[in-house]
Design an enzyme around this catalytic site. Sequence first.
Site, PDB file in Angstrom:
ATOM      1  N   GLU A 136       0.853  -1.184   0.000  1.00 58.66           N
ATOM      2  CA  GLU A 136       0.000   0.000   0.000  1.00 58.66           C
ATOM      3  C   GLU A 136       0.890   1.236   0.000  1.00 58.66           C
ATOM      4  O   GLU A 136       2.111   1.134   0.159  1.00 58.66           O
ATOM      5  CB  GLU A 136      -0.942  -0.006   1.213  1.00 58.66           C
ATOM      6  CG  GLU A 136      -0.234  -0.056   2.545  1.00 58.66           C
ATOM      7  CD  GLU A 136      -1.167  -0.294   3.726  1.00 58.66           C
ATOM      8  OE1 GLU A 136      -0.774   0.095   4.833  1.00 58.66           O
ATOM      9  OE2 GLU A 136      -2.249  -0.866   3.571  1.00 58.66           O
ATOM     10  N   HIS A 158      -4.139   2.424   7.810  1.00 53.71           N
ATOM     11  CA  HIS A 158      -3.006   1.969   8.598  1.00 53.71           C
ATOM     12  C   HIS A 158      -2.124   3.150   9.000  1.00 53.71           C
ATOM     13  O   HIS A 158      -1.972   4.095   8.238  1.00 53.71           O
ATOM     14  CB  HIS A 158      -2.154   0.982   7.793  1.00 53.71           C
ATOM     15  CG  HIS A 158      -2.750  -0.376   7.717  1.00 53.71           C
ATOM     16  ND1 HIS A 158      -2.533  -1.218   6.646  1.00 53.71           N
ATOM     17  CD2 HIS A 158      -3.566  -1.056   8.559  1.00 53.71           C
ATOM     18  CE1 HIS A 158      -3.175  -2.355   6.841  1.00 53.71           C
ATOM     19  NE2 HIS A 158      -3.809  -2.281   7.999  1.00 53.71           N
TER      20      HIS A 158
END
Length: 290
Positions: A209, A248
């Site tokens: 990511e 996150h």
Amino acid sequence: MSVLVNKNSKIIVQGFTGSEGTFHAGQMIDYGTNVVGGVTPGKGGTEHLGKPVFNTVSDAVENAGADTSIIFVPPAFAADAIMEAADAGIKVIIAITEGIPVADMIKASNYIKDKDCRLIGPNCPGVITPEEAKVGIMPGFVFKKGKVGIVSKSGTLTYEAADQVVKEGLGITTAIGIGGDPIIGTTTKEAVELLVNDPETECVVMIGEIGGQLEAEAANWYKNSGSKKPVVGFIAGETAPAGRTMGHAGAIVGGSEDTAQAKKEILKDCGIHVVNSPAEIGKKVSEVLG
């Protein structure tokens, strides 16, 4: 051969008698994972879920031969739990806990550097070797034994990729959820390396990511390794606004190389088969294994 966990792993649960520990330990035991006990200070000598409870990790190592630990300890105490496990001689430490303060993780990370152990996580779904050991919170029924390894920063995308690979009739050797925090024990590169070097894994799926350099490091290692084992890559966060933490704690674009597009270019340059949507992972794996 699997990596990290298998049917012979002797697993303990730190935070065994808490609500999260109880629920997920129960699921792990139902899956057939070799859970040999758990640790809750002050409750040593009792039984929980039909397994012995120990006061310390050292007790669990000494009395149950534990070599793997999964941590469901609240954030304020989780770094201490990691260090205690490393100190006691646990070889694989899987920290599920989300929200561990970064300063605590710096301390824990430095502390375990010289220990003979491997930390997975924190803030991760764990590790599963299908039909042998589920050491984590992933839905076990999605995973079937096979020949594709998965490394992922995202829990949900781990399950999605596994589901697609299984539906293509290929199955999974081991899936490793490395976690999405800024400081984690095992990097993307290290997890990819484990699977590339595993003789039973014929293809690796790498799900990354935005934020950080982990995927670029893994891609460069792969390129320089000379491995002919195909790697399929996906980078989440294409539409994320720059400078904002997304989902996150580690998913924040800091520079031009942190964007999804830049990472995809690096992966392609290193010989990785990049897909633009998680929906394409299964088909691409099937195609490269052709």
